[in-house]
Design a protein around this motif. Structure first.
Motif, PDB file in Angstrom:
ATOM      1  N   ARG A 332      53.106  26.255  61.315  1.00 36.15           N
ATOM      2  CA  ARG A 332      53.426  25.659  60.011  1.00 36.15           C
ATOM      3  C   ARG A 332      52.326  24.725  59.507  1.00 36.15           C
ATOM      4  NH1 ARG A 332      60.010  24.536  60.282  1.00 36.15           N
ATOM      5  NH2 ARG A 332      60.588  26.674  60.808  1.00 36.15           N
ATOM      6  N   THR A 333      51.094  25.162  59.713  1.00 33.62           N
ATOM      7  CA  THR A 333      49.964  24.421  59.156  1.00 33.62           C
ATOM      8  C   THR A 333      49.002  25.387  58.484  1.00 33.62           C
ATOM      9  OG1 THR A 333      48.636  24.546  61.203  1.00 33.62           O
ATOM     10  CG2 THR A 333      50.103  22.640  60.932  1.00 33.62           C
ATOM     11  N   ILE A 334      48.317  24.886  57.461  1.00 29.65           N
ATOM     12  CA  ILE A 334      47.178  25.563  56.851  1.00 29.65           C
ATOM     13  C   ILE A 334      45.963  24.697  57.142  1.00 29.65           C
ATOM     14  CG2 ILE A 334      46.106  26.244  54.687  1.00 29.65           C
ATOM     15  CD1 ILE A 334      48.855  26.846  53.571  1.00 29.65           C
ATOM     16  N   LYS A 335      44.914  25.320  57.663  1.00 29.29           N
ATOM     17  CA  LYS A 335      43.711  24.567  58.018  1.00 29.29           C
ATOM     18  C   LYS A 335      42.523  25.073  57.186  1.00 29.29           C
ATOM     19  CE  LYS A 335      44.938  23.238  62.745  1.00 29.29           C
ATOM     20  NZ  LYS A 335      44.857  21.781  62.496  1.00 29.29           N
ATOM     21  N   LEU A 336      41.731  24.115  56.726  1.00 33.12           N
ATOM     22  CA  LEU A 336      40.496  24.403  56.007  1.00 33.12           C
ATOM     23  C   LEU A 336      39.336  24.158  56.962  1.00 33.12           C
ATOM     24  CD1 LEU A 336      39.119  25.103  53.282  1.00 33.12           C
ATOM     25  CD2 LEU A 336      39.050  22.651  52.815  1.00 33.12           C
ATOM     26  N   TRP A 337      38.459  25.164  57.095  1.00 35.63           N
ATOM     27  CA  TRP A 337      37.357  25.117  58.054  1.00 35.63           C
ATOM     28  C   TRP A 337      36.015  25.127  57.317  1.00 35.63           C
ATOM     29  CZ3 TRP A 337      39.237  25.071  63.123  1.00 35.63           C
ATOM     30  CH2 TRP A 337      40.558  25.530  63.290  1.00 35.63           C
ATOM     31  N   ILE A 348      46.952  21.075  56.255  1.00 39.09           N
ATOM     32  CA  ILE A 348      48.125  20.959  55.385  1.00 39.09           C
ATOM     33  C   ILE A 348      49.343  21.375  56.191  1.00 39.09           C
ATOM     34  CG2 ILE A 348      49.237  21.758  53.271  1.00 39.09           C
ATOM     35  CD1 ILE A 348      46.419  22.391  52.196  1.00 39.09           C
ATOM     36  N   ILE A 349      50.379  20.552  56.162  1.00 42.77           N
ATOM     37  CA  ILE A 349      51.623  20.841  56.888  1.00 42.77           C
ATOM     38  C   ILE A 349      52.695  21.224  55.871  1.00 42.77           C
ATOM     39  CG2 ILE A 349      53.378  19.923  58.453  1.00 42.77           C
ATOM     40  CD1 ILE A 349      51.286  17.956  59.482  1.00 42.77           C
ATOM     41  N   PRO A 351      56.876  23.245  55.293  1.00 40.89           N
ATOM     42  CA  PRO A 351      58.168  23.395  55.991  1.00 40.89           C
ATOM     43  C   PRO A 351      58.515  24.811  56.408  1.00 40.89           C
ATOM     44  CG  PRO A 351      58.519  23.197  53.641  1.00 40.89           C
ATOM     45  CD  PRO A 351      57.051  23.016  53.850  1.00 40.89           C
ATOM     46  N   SER A 352      57.842  25.841  55.870  1.00 42.50           N
ATOM     47  CA  SER A 352      58.211  27.230  56.160  1.00 42.50           C
ATOM     48  C   SER A 352      56.976  27.989  56.609  1.00 42.50           C
ATOM     49  CB  SER A 352      58.812  27.893  54.921  1.00 42.50           C
ATOM     50  OG  SER A 352      59.097  29.249  55.168  1.00 42.50           O
ATOM     51  N   ASN A 353      57.140  28.914  57.578  1.00 46.50           N
ATOM     52  CA  ASN A 353      56.019  29.689  58.088  1.00 46.50           C
ATOM     53  C   ASN A 353      55.327  30.456  56.964  1.00 46.50           C
ATOM     54  OD1 ASN A 353      56.280  28.918  60.749  1.00 46.50           O
ATOM     55  ND2 ASN A 353      57.715  30.550  61.234  1.00 46.50           N
ATOM     56  N   CYS A 354      53.992  30.486  57.023  1.00 44.04           N
ATOM     57  CA  CYS A 354      53.169  31.139  55.997  1.00 44.04           C
ATOM     58  C   CYS A 354      52.686  32.485  56.523  1.00 44.04           C
ATOM     59  CB  CYS A 354      51.996  30.240  55.635  1.00 44.04           C
ATOM     60  SG  CYS A 354      50.840  30.978  54.454  1.00 44.04           S
ATOM     61  N   ASN A 355      52.948  33.571  55.771  1.00 46.75           N
ATOM     62  CA  ASN A 355      52.534  34.920  56.175  1.00 46.75           C
ATOM     63  C   ASN A 355      51.227  35.361  55.543  1.00 46.75           C
ATOM     64  OD1 ASN A 355      54.771  35.381  57.821  1.00 46.75           O
ATOM     65  ND2 ASN A 355      56.002  36.151  56.118  1.00 46.75           N
ATOM     66  N   ALA A 356      50.868  34.815  54.378  1.00 47.35           N
ATOM     67  CA  ALA A 356      49.668  35.265  53.667  1.00 47.35           C
ATOM     68  C   ALA A 356      49.141  34.126  52.819  1.00 47.35           C
ATOM     69  CB  ALA A 356      49.989  36.477  52.789  1.00 47.35           C
ATOM     70  N   LEU A 357      47.813  34.159  52.557  1.00 48.48           N
ATOM     71  CA  LEU A 357      47.212  33.138  51.693  1.00 48.48           C
ATOM     72  C   LEU A 357      45.954  33.689  51.047  1.00 48.48           C
ATOM     73  CD1 LEU A 357      44.714  32.130  53.641  1.00 48.48           C
ATOM     74  CD2 LEU A 357      46.406  30.593  54.561  1.00 48.48           C
ATOM     75  N   GLN A 381      41.202  19.876  48.068  1.00 45.01           N
ATOM     76  CA  GLN A 381      40.568  18.605  48.391  1.00 45.01           C
ATOM     77  C   GLN A 381      41.573  17.616  48.998  1.00 45.01           C
ATOM     78  OE1 GLN A 381      37.355  18.179  48.248  1.00 45.01           O
ATOM     79  NE2 GLN A 381      36.931  20.135  47.230  1.00 45.01           N
ATOM     80  N   THR A 382      42.732  17.489  48.354  1.00 46.95           N
ATOM     81  CA  THR A 382      43.703  16.485  48.794  1.00 46.95           C
ATOM     82  C   THR A 382      44.772  17.048  49.720  1.00 46.95           C
ATOM     83  OG1 THR A 382      45.139  16.877  46.881  1.00 46.95           O
ATOM     84  CG2 THR A 382      43.363  15.261  46.622  1.00 46.95           C
ATOM     85  N   GLY A 383      44.973  18.369  49.680  1.00 50.23           N
ATOM     86  CA  GLY A 383      46.043  18.974  50.478  1.00 50.23           C
ATOM     87  C   GLY A 383      47.417  18.804  49.861  1.00 50.23           C
ATOM     88  N   ASN A 384      47.482  18.332  48.597  1.00 47.54           N
ATOM     89  CA  ASN A 384      48.765  18.118  47.933  1.00 47.54           C
ATOM     90  C   ASN A 384      49.313  19.428  47.383  1.00 47.54           C
ATOM     91  OD1 ASN A 384      48.595  15.352  48.403  1.00 47.54           O
ATOM     92  ND2 ASN A 384      47.529  14.972  46.472  1.00 47.54           N
TER      93      ASN A 384
END
Length: 510
Positions: A332-337, A348-349, A351-357, A381-384
């Protein structure tokens, strides 16, 4: 027999005694009977009473004799039963003595075995203590080595960060100079831009591509063992890149259908793929919780991006900068590398599992599709969280951005494929068919390069192609024998590639 004779004799003796007593009693009572016979009226009644009393006593004596006889018979029977029981017990004594002897022998043998086992156990305890002492010594050495290794790694990471910082500074300076050089041509390029698909050749000239409606299978490739969940095309030559459960990433020639290169080093199933805009790096999202970055030319692993705590199911690269990569995981996180630095720069945290982006066209926004059926927009930039849309009634399985960046395609487990206008975030098209069934949470659909068609696979092995403008199916492709997991359209307009759960890849042409 001897017991029976004794009993008979005892009975006869008792009978004689009773008769003798009877005779004695008759003799004793004779004077009374004589007196009664005398004509004395007063004494007659007395003697009559005495006679009746004696008669009653005689009857009681007879009854007592009968009870004694019955008791004697019962005691004789009990005596016989006791004697038989004693004989049985005496017969069992030899066998019990034999068993006792055997048990004593077995006890002696087990005692000897116990002594041997005790000696062996004492020996093992001694060896175990010696091995434990050796283990503690080796563990102390390992701890010392680990501490030294950690110190060396920290020093190496510090040096790497310093080198990356210098490299980033040099890259930023280079990009600044390059932007200044290209600034003079941007205005002319903007004037020439039209609503269509622009492709840049190696020489830098632009031309426009019209996508064809695929109808026939040009190549059928047995690509991966266990299934193929992700396929993409590179951005210039049209080569196909595939990843599967056999932990490999393969490059295919779309003209011949032949394998040209295989990338190794991934430690889990490949769940999604991405390629940088300059075609230099191939990135794989893996079930081993990591992302793997290969140098496309050498085939060597350039980075192993670690930090996710569960399988990584989606990855994408910014279209404006080849250094920014975004990934999502079932933690349940999205990470920017940052590929230049080789580590995560933002998390970015949700509440629901992410399948695609997917990245937006300007690279400033991230689109994510979730198990709860929502499409979410995030500020890079902000993760909002910028916006949230209830795109599907069930899980979102796929996100595909159109080439012009104005529309985004989402597919869901409700078997619908929705087109959203990026500017208004409203549905501008809804595609579906009675036979089209999305087969998994990671089934990928795609938009053609000219933004005129949508291709999606089905659980029955069919691939459906819709016209976006007419919202109807223009082609149904039947070649797969297993459910179709992924569709990808070449940026050159053809071919369309599809992959199945059995690891088969099909390339379709007109």
């Amino acid at each position: 027999m001897a017991g029976d004779e004794i009993a008979i004799k005892a009975i006869k003796h008792a009978m004689r005694a009773l008769r003798k007593r009877h005779l004695e009693e008759e003799g004793a009572h004779a004077p009374a009977f004589t007196a009664i016979s005398k004509p004395i009226a007063s004494q007659g009644m007395v003697w009559k009473d005495k006679a009746e009393t004696l008669e009653s006593e005689l009857q009681q004596c007879y009854k007592a004799q009968a009870r004694l006889s019955e008791q004697l018979v019962v005691e004789v029977a009990e005596s016989r039963a006791s004697k038989a029981l004693v004989q049985e017990k005496e017969a069992l004594i030899p066998s019990l003595e034999n068993k006792l002897s055997q048990v004593r022998d077995e006890c002696s043998r087990l005692t000897a075995v116990l002594e041997e086992k005790t000696k062996a156990l004492e020996l093992l305890i001694g060896e175990n203590q010696e091995l434990r002492a050796q283990y503690e010594e080796m563990r102390a050495r390992a701890n010392n080595a680990e501490a030294e290794n950690k110190t060396l790694v920290d020093r190496w990471n510090l040096q790497k960060m310093e080198d990356s910082k210098r490299l980033n500074e040099a890259t930023a300076l280079y990009e600044d100079l390059l932007s200044k050089i290209k600034a003079s041509g941007l205005e002319q390029l903007a004037r020439q831009q039209i609503d269509g698909v622009a492709r840049r050749s190696e020489e830098g000239a632009e031309y426009y591509v019209e996508s064809i409606i695929p109808k026939i299978c040009k190549h059928r490739i047995v690509a991966h063992e266990g299934g193929c969940a992700s396929i993409i095309f590179d951005n210039s030559s049209g080569k196909l890149i595939s990843g599967g459960q056999d932990q490999t990433v393969k490059i295919w020639d779309t003209n011949t259908g032949l394998l040209t290169r295989t990338y190794h080093g991934c430690l889990g199933s490949v769940l999604d793929l991405a390629i940088t805009d300059d075609n230099r790096c191939v990135i794989a999202a893996s079930s081993s919780n990591n992302l793997y970055v290969w140098d496309a030319n050498s085939g060597r692993v350039r980075h192993t991006l670690t930090g996710h705590l569960d399988k990584v199911c989606a990855v994408d690269v910014s279209r404006l900068s080849s250094r920014h990569v975004v990934s999502s995981s079932y933690d349940r996180t999205i990470k920017l590398w940052d590929l230049n630095k080789g580590y995560c720069i933002n998390t970015i945290i949700f509440p629901s599992n992410c399948n695609a982006l997917s990245f937006s066209a300007d690279g400033e926004t991230i689109f994510s599709g979730h198990v709860d059926g929502h499409l979410r927009l995030w500020d890079i930039q902000t993760g909002n969280l910028l916006s949230e849309i209830a795109a599907h009634s069930l899980a979102v399985t796929s996100i595909c951005l159109s080439r012009n960046g104005n529309r985004i395609l989402t597919s869901g487990r409700d078997n619908l494929h929705n087109l959203f206008d990026i500017r208004s975030l409203e549905v501008c098209g809804r595609l579906g068919a009675s036979g089209n069934r999305v087969s998994s949470n990671w089934s990928r659909s795609c938009i053609s390069p000219d933004d005129n068609y949508v291709a999606a696979g089905s659980a029955d092995g069919c691939v459906h192609v819709w016209s976006i403008s007419e919202a109807n199916i223009v082609s149904t492709l039947k070649e797969h024998t297993a459910s179709v997991l992924c569709c990808s359209w070449s940026g050159l307009g053809k071919p369309l590639a599809t992959s199945g759960r059995n690891g088969i890849i099909c390339m379709w042409s007109h």
